[in-house]
Design a protein around this motif. Structure first.
Motif, PDB file in Angstrom:
ATOM      1  N   VAL A 163     -99.433  23.881 -25.125  1.00  0.00           N
ATOM      2  CA  VAL A 163     -98.623  22.704 -25.433  1.00  0.00           C
ATOM      3  C   VAL A 163     -97.515  23.039 -26.430  1.00  0.00           C
ATOM      4  O   VAL A 163     -96.355  22.670 -26.230  1.00  0.00           O
ATOM      5  CB  VAL A 163     -99.507  21.553 -25.983  1.00  0.00           C
ATOM      6  N   LEU A 164     -97.869  23.734 -27.504  1.00  0.00           N
ATOM      7  CA  LEU A 164     -96.929  23.924 -28.611  1.00  0.00           C
ATOM      8  C   LEU A 164     -96.074  25.182 -28.521  1.00  0.00           C
ATOM      9  O   LEU A 164     -94.942  25.197 -29.005  1.00  0.00           O
ATOM     10  CB  LEU A 164     -97.699  23.941 -29.935  1.00  0.00           C
ATOM     11  N   ILE A 165     -96.606  26.237 -27.912  1.00  0.00           N
ATOM     12  CA  ILE A 165     -95.876  27.513 -27.887  1.00  0.00           C
ATOM     13  C   ILE A 165     -95.295  27.786 -26.494  1.00  0.00           C
ATOM     14  O   ILE A 165     -94.087  27.939 -26.338  1.00  0.00           O
ATOM     15  CB  ILE A 165     -96.790  28.674 -28.346  1.00  0.00           C
ATOM     16  N   ASP A 166     -96.192  27.853 -25.492  1.00  0.00           N
ATOM     17  CA  ASP A 166     -95.726  28.193 -24.143  1.00  0.00           C
ATOM     18  C   ASP A 166     -94.991  27.040 -23.469  1.00  0.00           C
ATOM     19  O   ASP A 166     -94.110  27.273 -22.639  1.00  0.00           O
ATOM     20  CB  ASP A 166     -96.904  28.633 -23.266  1.00  0.00           C
ATOM     21  N   ARG A 167     -95.388  25.822 -23.766  1.00  0.00           N
ATOM     22  CA  ARG A 167     -94.784  24.618 -23.173  1.00  0.00           C
ATOM     23  C   ARG A 167     -94.694  24.742 -21.649  1.00  0.00           C
ATOM     24  O   ARG A 167     -93.673  24.444 -21.037  1.00  0.00           O
ATOM     25  CB  ARG A 167     -93.420  24.346 -23.776  1.00  0.00           C
ATOM     26  N   ASP A 168     -95.811  25.177 -21.061  1.00  0.00           N
ATOM     27  CA  ASP A 168     -95.830  25.446 -19.626  1.00  0.00           C
ATOM     28  C   ASP A 168     -96.390  24.308 -18.778  1.00  0.00           C
ATOM     29  O   ASP A 168     -96.494  24.425 -17.563  1.00  0.00           O
ATOM     30  CB  ASP A 168     -96.593  26.747 -19.345  1.00  0.00           C
ATOM     31  N   GLY A 169     -96.775  23.203 -19.400  1.00  0.00           N
ATOM     32  CA  GLY A 169     -97.239  22.042 -18.650  1.00  0.00           C
ATOM     33  C   GLY A 169     -98.687  22.090 -18.195  1.00  0.00           C
ATOM     34  O   GLY A 169     -99.154  21.158 -17.542  1.00  0.00           O
ATOM     35  N   LEU A 170     -99.419  23.161 -18.513  1.00  0.00           N
ATOM     36  CA  LEU A 170    -100.812  23.258 -18.045  1.00  0.00           C
ATOM     37  C   LEU A 170    -101.677  22.106 -18.557  1.00  0.00           C
ATOM     38  O   LEU A 170    -102.522  21.592 -17.832  1.00  0.00           O
ATOM     39  CB  LEU A 170    -101.432  24.596 -18.459  1.00  0.00           C
ATOM     40  N   PHE A 171    -101.476  21.702 -19.800  1.00  0.00           N
ATOM     41  CA  PHE A 171    -102.284  20.615 -20.377  1.00  0.00           C
ATOM     42  C   PHE A 171    -102.164  19.335 -19.560  1.00  0.00           C
ATOM     43  O   PHE A 171    -103.145  18.623 -19.355  1.00  0.00           O
ATOM     44  CB  PHE A 171    -101.855  20.352 -21.823  1.00  0.00           C
ATOM     45  N   TRP A 172    -100.975  19.032 -19.095  1.00  0.00           N
ATOM     46  CA  TRP A 172    -100.722  17.751 -18.427  1.00  0.00           C
ATOM     47  C   TRP A 172    -101.413  17.656 -17.072  1.00  0.00           C
ATOM     48  O   TRP A 172    -101.562  16.556 -16.542  1.00  0.00           O
ATOM     49  CB  TRP A 172     -99.214  17.513 -18.318  1.00  0.00           C
TER      50      TRP A 172
END
Length: 186
Positions: A163-172
């Motif tokens: 969420v905070l570093i990669d900001r790759d959308g996996l969490f969502w």
């Protein structure tokens, strides 16, 4: 069909079990403050056992769902070490989630007390009152709780990284969607 999100059922089970396990963990820690041999302790220990049984059944349902529904693929850009870490981490979480209620249930069945399901229905122990077996399974229960807490912590750190570093959308992919936003997946 390729899906970019987990199913609605998988998401609901994930968050429900997460909240219930957090509560159950806190409940288990609070039990240490109750004196042994008191009626209040017996009442609360049986509530902990009863909740654990129900959470265990939800965990089995979650695993069955996971085994019969392919999760969304990880992004191709995800480094191989992160793919391996995700697989190992999820396997460890599932193993601990299974071991925790199972070891607690087994410990209860090698104690003369058994389980009084929600302090109403007596479930007599099917094993002998054996202090060695009880201590073994109770110890396994405590170790499983500590390992689960460790792996949940690592899981949360991995989520924070995405969420905070990669900001790759996996969490969502695992976050519940609000009605009317995006496609529905079941």
């Amino acid at each position: 069909m390729t899906r970019d999100r987990y199913t609605t059922t998988a998401i609901a089970l994930h968050w429900l079990i997460a909240v219930l396990l957090l509560g159950q963990f806190a409940f288990g820690l609070a039990l240490d403050d109750l004196p042994r041999g008191t009626p209040a302790r017996g009442l609360y220990v049986n509530l902990h056992k009863s909740s654990g049984i129900l959470i265990g059944l939800l965990i089995v349902l979650r695993i069955a769902w996971r085994l019969t529904h392919v999760p969304p693929a990880l992004p191709a850009a995800l480094p191989p070490w992160q793919r391996r870490a995700a697989g190992v981490g999820h396997a460890a979480l599932y193993a601990c989630m299974l071991a925790l209620p199972l070891s607690g249930y087994l410990a209860s069945n090698f104690s003369k007390h058994g389980i009084r399901f929600f302090n109403v229905v007596r479930m007599p122990p099917w094993g002998p009152d054996d202090s060695v077996l009880y201590a073994f399974f109770n110890g396994a229960h405590h170790v499983a709780a500590l390992l689960l807490a460790l792996f949940v912590g690592l899981h949360v750190l991995a989520v924070a990284r995405h969420v905070l570093i990669d900001r790759d959308g996996l969490f969502w992919r695992m976050w519940p969607q609000r009605a009317g936003r995006g496609g529905r997946s079941r």
